[in-house]
Design a protein around this motif. Structure first.
Motif, PDB file in Angstrom:
ATOM      1  N   ILE A  36      64.694 -26.248  34.033  1.00 51.15           N
ATOM      2  CA  ILE A  36      64.152 -26.350  32.874  1.00 51.15           C
ATOM      3  C   ILE A  36      63.441 -25.145  32.544  1.00 51.15           C
ATOM      4  CG2 ILE A  36      62.476 -27.354  31.137  1.00 51.15           C
ATOM      5  CD1 ILE A  36      64.616 -29.580  31.771  1.00 51.15           C
ATOM      6  N   VAL A  37      63.779 -24.525  31.588  1.00 55.83           N
ATOM      7  CA  VAL A  37      62.782 -22.973  31.386  1.00 55.83           C
ATOM      8  C   VAL A  37      62.228 -23.166  29.960  1.00 55.83           C
ATOM      9  CG1 VAL A  37      63.147 -20.437  30.882  1.00 55.83           C
ATOM     10  CG2 VAL A  37      64.655 -21.710  32.585  1.00 55.83           C
ATOM     11  N   ILE A  38      60.738 -23.004  30.148  1.00 58.10           N
ATOM     12  CA  ILE A  38      60.082 -23.013  28.599  1.00 58.10           C
ATOM     13  C   ILE A  38      59.643 -21.416  28.665  1.00 58.10           C
ATOM     14  CG2 ILE A  38      58.066 -23.833  27.341  1.00 58.10           C
ATOM     15  CD1 ILE A  38      58.798 -26.648  28.231  1.00 58.10           C
ATOM     16  N   GLY A  39      60.033 -21.180  27.544  1.00 57.95           N
ATOM     17  CA  GLY A  39      59.243 -19.517  27.486  1.00 57.95           C
ATOM     18  C   GLY A  39      60.232 -18.737  26.680  1.00 57.95           C
ATOM     19  N   SER A  40      60.154 -17.495  26.633  1.00 57.48           N
ATOM     20  CA  SER A  40      60.947 -16.297  25.961  1.00 57.48           C
ATOM     21  C   SER A  40      59.998 -16.217  24.600  1.00 57.48           C
ATOM     22  CB  SER A  40      62.472 -16.860  25.590  1.00 57.48           C
ATOM     23  OG  SER A  40      62.353 -17.513  24.650  1.00 57.48           O
ATOM     24  N   ASP A  64      51.605 -23.114  21.022  1.00 58.39           N
ATOM     25  CA  ASP A  64      52.087 -24.250  20.252  1.00 58.39           C
ATOM     26  C   ASP A  64      53.315 -24.850  21.142  1.00 58.39           C
ATOM     27  OD1 ASP A  64      53.722 -22.160  19.405  1.00 58.39           O
ATOM     28  OD2 ASP A  64      53.882 -23.211  17.299  1.00 58.39           O
ATOM     29  N   ASP A  65      54.118 -24.151  21.831  1.00 61.69           N
ATOM     30  CA  ASP A  65      55.286 -24.319  22.566  1.00 61.69           C
ATOM     31  C   ASP A  65      54.852 -24.895  23.807  1.00 61.69           C
ATOM     32  OD1 ASP A  65      57.168 -23.416  20.618  1.00 61.69           O
ATOM     33  OD2 ASP A  65      56.689 -21.455  21.342  1.00 61.69           O
ATOM     34  N   ILE A  66      54.007 -24.451  24.561  1.00 60.15           N
ATOM     35  CA  ILE A  66      53.459 -24.680  26.018  1.00 60.15           C
ATOM     36  C   ILE A  66      52.670 -25.860  25.442  1.00 60.15           C
ATOM     37  CG2 ILE A  66      51.777 -23.777  27.822  1.00 60.15           C
ATOM     38  CD1 ILE A  66      52.655 -20.987  27.050  1.00 60.15           C
ATOM     39  N   ALA A  67      51.632 -25.968  24.529  1.00 61.51           N
ATOM     40  CA  ALA A  67      50.943 -27.242  24.440  1.00 61.51           C
ATOM     41  C   ALA A  67      51.860 -28.430  24.086  1.00 61.51           C
ATOM     42  CB  ALA A  67      50.065 -27.229  22.714  1.00 61.51           C
ATOM     43  N   ALA A  68      53.074 -28.424  23.333  1.00 61.36           N
ATOM     44  CA  ALA A  68      53.838 -29.372  23.186  1.00 61.36           C
ATOM     45  C   ALA A  68      54.349 -30.032  24.498  1.00 61.36           C
ATOM     46  CB  ALA A  68      55.075 -29.082  22.121  1.00 61.36           C
ATOM     47  N   ALA A  69      54.699 -28.814  25.388  1.00 60.35           N
ATOM     48  CA  ALA A  69      55.239 -29.329  26.598  1.00 60.35           C
ATOM     49  C   ALA A  69      54.225 -29.873  27.510  1.00 60.35           C
ATOM     50  CB  ALA A  69      55.765 -28.172  27.600  1.00 60.35           C
ATOM     51  N   ALA A  70      52.971 -29.584  27.576  1.00 54.55           N
ATOM     52  CA  ALA A  70      51.895 -30.186  28.367  1.00 54.55           C
ATOM     53  C   ALA A  70      51.618 -31.488  28.018  1.00 54.55           C
ATOM     54  CB  ALA A  70      50.748 -29.142  28.198  1.00 54.55           C
ATOM     55  N   LEU A  88      45.561 -21.262  29.726  1.00 58.28           N
ATOM     56  CA  LEU A  88      44.708 -21.662  31.120  1.00 58.28           C
ATOM     57  C   LEU A  88      43.515 -22.296  30.448  1.00 58.28           C
ATOM     58  CD1 LEU A  88      44.601 -18.321  33.315  1.00 58.28           C
ATOM     59  CD2 LEU A  88      45.143 -20.805  33.825  1.00 58.28           C
ATOM     60  N   ALA A  89      42.862 -21.500  29.350  1.00 59.78           N
ATOM     61  CA  ALA A  89      41.551 -22.233  28.722  1.00 59.78           C
ATOM     62  C   ALA A  89      41.546 -23.650  28.201  1.00 59.78           C
ATOM     63  CB  ALA A  89      40.771 -21.328  27.625  1.00 59.78           C
ATOM     64  N   ALA A  90      42.879 -23.758  27.508  1.00 60.98           N
ATOM     65  CA  ALA A  90      43.035 -25.168  27.135  1.00 60.98           C
ATOM     66  C   ALA A  90      43.407 -26.244  27.980  1.00 60.98           C
ATOM     67  CB  ALA A  90      44.176 -25.152  26.161  1.00 60.98           C
ATOM     68  N   GLY A  91      43.721 -25.771  29.242  1.00 59.80           N
ATOM     69  CA  GLY A  91      44.167 -26.856  30.266  1.00 59.80           C
ATOM     70  C   GLY A  91      45.527 -27.258  30.299  1.00 59.80           C
ATOM     71  N   TYR A  92      46.386 -26.320  29.678  1.00 61.42           N
ATOM     72  CA  TYR A  92      47.807 -26.761  29.509  1.00 61.42           C
ATOM     73  C   TYR A  92      48.292 -26.061  31.073  1.00 61.42           C
ATOM     74  CZ  TYR A  92      47.127 -26.754  24.470  1.00 61.42           C
ATOM     75  OH  TYR A  92      46.644 -27.077  23.288  1.00 61.42           O
ATOM     76  N   VAL A  93      47.942 -25.148  31.331  1.00 59.03           N
ATOM     77  CA  VAL A  93      48.538 -24.523  32.715  1.00 59.03           C
ATOM     78  C   VAL A  93      48.154 -25.434  33.852  1.00 59.03           C
ATOM     79  CG1 VAL A  93      48.429 -22.750  34.586  1.00 59.03           C
ATOM     80  CG2 VAL A  93      48.413 -22.320  31.984  1.00 59.03           C
ATOM     81  N   ALA A  94      47.273 -26.349  33.723  1.00 56.16           N
ATOM     82  CA  ALA A  94      46.698 -27.243  34.823  1.00 56.16           C
ATOM     83  C   ALA A  94      47.740 -28.369  34.765  1.00 56.16           C
ATOM     84  CB  ALA A  94      45.355 -27.505  34.812  1.00 56.16           C
ATOM     85  N   ASP A  95      47.833 -28.922  33.578  1.00 48.28           N
ATOM     86  CA  ASP A  95      48.644 -30.176  33.147  1.00 48.28           C
ATOM     87  C   ASP A  95      50.083 -29.778  33.697  1.00 48.28           C
ATOM     88  OD1 ASP A  95      46.780 -31.365  31.647  1.00 48.28           O
ATOM     89  OD2 ASP A  95      47.186 -30.418  29.705  1.00 48.28           O
ATOM     90  N   SER A 119      64.613 -27.296  22.016  1.00 49.11           N
ATOM     91  CA  SER A 119      62.980 -26.889  21.652  1.00 49.11           C
ATOM     92  C   SER A 119      62.110 -27.400  23.070  1.00 49.11           C
ATOM     93  CB  SER A 119      62.646 -27.992  20.694  1.00 49.11           C
ATOM     94  OG  SER A 119      62.769 -29.404  21.135  1.00 49.11           O
ATOM     95  N   PRO A 120      60.909 -27.070  22.895  1.00 50.33           N
ATOM     96  CA  PRO A 120      60.009 -27.347  24.103  1.00 50.33           C
ATOM     97  C   PRO A 120      59.854 -28.572  24.193  1.00 50.33           C
ATOM     98  CG  PRO A 120      58.965 -25.669  22.453  1.00 50.33           C
ATOM     99  CD  PRO A 120      60.345 -26.063  21.748  1.00 50.33           C
ATOM    100  N   GLU A 121      60.106 -29.687  23.015  1.00 47.90           N
ATOM    101  CA  GLU A 121      59.797 -31.022  23.109  1.00 47.90           C
ATOM    102  C   GLU A 121      61.058 -31.549  24.213  1.00 47.90           C
ATOM    103  OE1 GLU A 121      59.281 -29.113  20.438  1.00 47.90           O
ATOM    104  OE2 GLU A 121      57.211 -30.040  19.625  1.00 47.90           O
ATOM    105  N   VAL A 122      62.279 -31.162  23.720  1.00 52.29           N
ATOM    106  CA  VAL A 122      63.350 -31.690  24.350  1.00 52.29           C
ATOM    107  C   VAL A 122      63.247 -31.191  25.688  1.00 52.29           C
ATOM    108  CG1 VAL A 122      65.955 -31.568  24.558  1.00 52.29           C
ATOM    109  CG2 VAL A 122      64.895 -31.785  22.418  1.00 52.29           C
ATOM    110  N   ALA A 123      62.910 -30.030  26.309  1.00 50.70           N
ATOM    111  CA  ALA A 123      62.875 -29.443  27.376  1.00 50.70           C
ATOM    112  C   ALA A 123      61.800 -30.185  28.142  1.00 50.70           C
ATOM    113  CB  ALA A 123      62.524 -27.995  27.271  1.00 50.70           C
ATOM    114  N   ALA A 124      60.760 -30.575  27.782  1.00 53.05           N
ATOM    115  CA  ALA A 124      59.848 -31.227  28.590  1.00 53.05           C
ATOM    116  C   ALA A 124      60.115 -32.536  28.675  1.00 53.05           C
ATOM    117  CB  ALA A 124      58.268 -30.989  27.752  1.00 53.05           C
ATOM    118  N   ALA A 125      60.492 -33.220  27.615  1.00 48.37           N
ATOM    119  CA  ALA A 125      61.174 -34.659  27.929  1.00 48.37           C
ATOM    120  C   ALA A 125      62.196 -34.683  28.940  1.00 48.37           C
ATOM    121  CB  ALA A 125      61.360 -35.254  26.730  1.00 48.37           C
ATOM    122  N   SER A 126      62.982 -33.629  29.191  1.00 47.02           N
ATOM    123  CA  SER A 126      64.107 -33.884  29.859  1.00 47.02           C
ATOM    124  C   SER A 126      63.683 -33.326  31.550  1.00 47.02           C
ATOM    125  CB  SER A 126      65.080 -32.669  29.655  1.00 47.02           C
ATOM    126  OG  SER A 126      65.526 -33.254  28.292  1.00 47.02           O
TER     127      SER A 126
END
Ligand code: SF4
Lengths: 163, 429
Positions: free
Chosen positions: B304-308, B315-321, B349-356, B409-416
């Motif tokens: 799974i790749v999220i980025g680019s 917002d993309d990273i938040a959705a995945a987190a 990082l500050a929002a905690g998404y990276v840790a999630d 989308s990020p949502e599909v990537a994260a759920a998968s």
């Protein structure tokens, strides 16, 4: 007269013509070895020197879609190829005009590997099958660049004229 | 004479009252962007001056931006040497909008330009990258060019012999269903238009759905307009554009948005109902091979790749987190996350998404293009499948012609990522 050395389909992307992992190679003298690098047969044919000078690649719609990488043009120009396609993607078409790679747009063209083609001012004649296909001229605005011998020469003229 | 957004921009930039589709103009360039391929531009630039007796001089160093992103940190001595050559050129010519490999101001070119306020509504932007179309999200006319053409722009400050493109108007209405968003909209549109359906055209985005969309979502739309062949995508500037430039990019000087005239001439108008959209997937090996997620649910995914530049924003990273919080990436599937810029990385990082994401098992990499173009980081094995939020799935795109890439989308990537197979985020992972 020129022989068709390869027949490709629609949407041949710049990732197929010149894979991203060779993008650090930029010199037009070095890019031709990586033309169609992942298409082993075609790459080997091009590098072997057995392909006739002025050989033709025939392709479908949207040839050169994808990246703006100019290596996708310089690698083909290095093999002195002509690309006859049903259509070209915009940036690839512009890059080819800028670098002097021969492109021919023939929306209905049909040809097989080994066919002999003749490109005239307004049509492509398939000498093997006897069929003729109308070509679409390049945008008129681009002719000045071709006439100057490419964009480097054209820009040089403009710089000198502005002096 | 009523004009479209791009006709208006080109008329202004070419010093004319009117520009119509088909006219040939030479617009002054407001911003000229390159990345690592500046190494080739530098060669071509030098060649232009050969034998002229003129000193090579950039028309306006303040209007050039160079961002290292495609191969950062360098994957090979060759790339490192190219980057070194570009750094030396940048210093010699006084180029200030230069973003090196850094954890404070680096990132992907198409994110760096907007977030630093380098692009304004009404501007003419050229870039040696096909996804330069992204910057239409800020109401600019932005298009990709090759390295030789960029060398010509560096010398002359104008784009030569530009044919004013025809415009396709896209009207989007309705609210997205939960789990559906801008990426699904643009994938759907590319599928409708096909990979060459907008070749030599501009796509102008309108409608309540686009007006309600954040600049991040608009960047996704304009970014992938080129996948339908478009010269550019453009969202006419509005209150959101001004908000983004003021609040995010810190712009304080006057901003003038360009809107199309009533009665402007469009080649065609397409209406899309966003409310009817379901998550979309572009299947191998063309971006226009788009199908509703249902058609491919259950397909085994190895990476799974999220980025680019398409979907690597906050917002993309938040959705995945949000989806991965408290869950795990399936064994046998690896997940790579590439924030689009160092700034976004810090915010994540500050929002905690990276840790999630890390707790779930994702690897959060440095910002940059990463595996998107298949040069380094995240290559695929023979027969492996990637599911990615990037914008291209051409054969070999992720470095291995014997692999397959699906886009989503990020949502599909994260759920998968949770299930290890392509999963509909609306049905839950
Ligand atoms: S993230 Fe991918 S598409 Fe975007 S600029 Fe980088 S290589 Fe190109």
């Amino acid at each position: 007269m020129a022989r068709v050395i390869a027949k490709l389909g629609d949407d041949v992307s710049t990732d197929v013509i010149y894979p991203g992992r060779y993008m650090a190679t930029v010199l037009p003298t070095e890019t031709p070895q990586f033309a169609f690098a992942d298409h082993a047969e075609l790459n080997a044919l091009l590098k072997s020197g057995r392909a006739p000078t002025g050989g033709v690649i025939v392709a479908g719609k949207n040839f050169g879609c994808g990246s703006s990488r100019e290596q996708a043009c310089s690698c083909l120009k290095g093999h002195e190829l002509t690309i006859v396609a049903r259509g070209f993607a915009r940036i690839f078409l512009q890059n080819s005009i800028n670098l002097g790679l021969d492109l021919v747009t023939a929306p209905d063209v049909e040809a097989a590997e080994g066919d002999e083609l003749e490109v005239t001012a307004d049509e492509v004649v398939n000498r093997t099958t006897g069929h003729k296909y109308a070509t679409v001229p390049l945008p008129a605005a681009r002719q000045a660049i071709i006439d100057a011998g490419g964009l480097i020469a054209y820009t040089r003229q403009r710089l000198l004229a502005a002096r | 004479m009523p004009m479209t957004v791009v006709e208006k921009i080109l008329a202004r930039a070419s010093g004319r009252d009117v520009a119509r589709a088909g006219d040939v103009v030479e617009p002054a360039v407001d911003l000229a962007m390159s990345h690592e391929n500046a190494a080739l531009v530098i060669n071509q630039f030098a060649e232009i001056y050969e034998g002229t007796g003129l000193e090579p001089r950039i028309w306006d160093p303040a209007r050039i931006a160079i961002i290292f992103d495609h191969r950062v940190p360098a994957e090979s001595p060759k790339t490192a040497s190219n980057q070194k050559k570009v750094r030396e050129f940048v210093a010699r010519h006084g180029i200030t909008r230069f973003h090196d490999i850094r954890g404070d101001e680096g990132g992907i070119c198409h994110q760096i330009l907007p977030e630093n306020g380098y692009v304004r509504p009404g501007a003419v932007v050229v870039g040696t990258d096909s996804h330069t179309t992204s910057h239409g999200a800020l109401g600019a006319f932005a298009f990709g060019i090759g390295a030789t053409e960029m060398a010509s722009v560096w010398a002359l400050g104008v784009a030569l012999n530009v044919e004013v493109p025809r415009t396709i108007r896209v009207e989007v209405s309705g609210a997205f269903a939960p789990g559906v968003g801008p990426k699904d909209l643009i994938l759907h549109l590319v599928g409708l238009l096909t990979a060459e359906g907008a070749n030599f055209r501009v796509i102008e985005f309108h409608g309540e759905t686009v007006r309600a969309m954040s600049t991040s979502g608009r960047l996704t739309l304009c970014n992938m307009s080129v996948e339908a062949g478009a010269t550019s995508g453009v969202v006419p500037g509005d209150a959101e554009t001004v908000r983004y430039l003021r609040e995010v990019a810190g712009v304080s000087d006057p901003i003038v948005v360009v809107t199309p005239d009533a009665g402007a001439d469009y080649e065609r108008t397409l209406a899309i109902d966003a409310a009817a959209l379901v998550p979309q997937i572009a299947c191998p090996h063309t971006v226009d091979n788009v199908r509703p997620v249902d058609a491919v649910v259950g397909t085994r995914v190895h990476q799974i790749v999220i980025g680019s530049c398409t979907n690597g924003r906050l917002d993309d990273i938040a959705a995945a987190a949000r989806i991965l919080r408290g869950r795990k990436v399936a064994r046998g599937t690896r997940m790579l996350v590439f924030p689009a810029s160092a700034r976004i990385y810090q915010e994540a990082l500050a929002a905690g998404y990276v840790a999630d994401l890390m707790r779930a098992g994702a690897v959060v990499m440095n910002s940059g293009c990463g595996p998107c173009l298949g040069v380094h980081e995240g290559a695929l094995g023979d027969g492996e499948v990637a599911l990615s939020t990037t914008n291209r799935n051409f054969k070999g795109r992720m470095g291995n012609p014997k692999s397959e890439v699906y886009l989503c989308s990020p949502e599909v990537a994260a759920a998968s990522a949770v299930t290890g197979v392509i999963t509909d985020p609306r049905k839950g992972a």
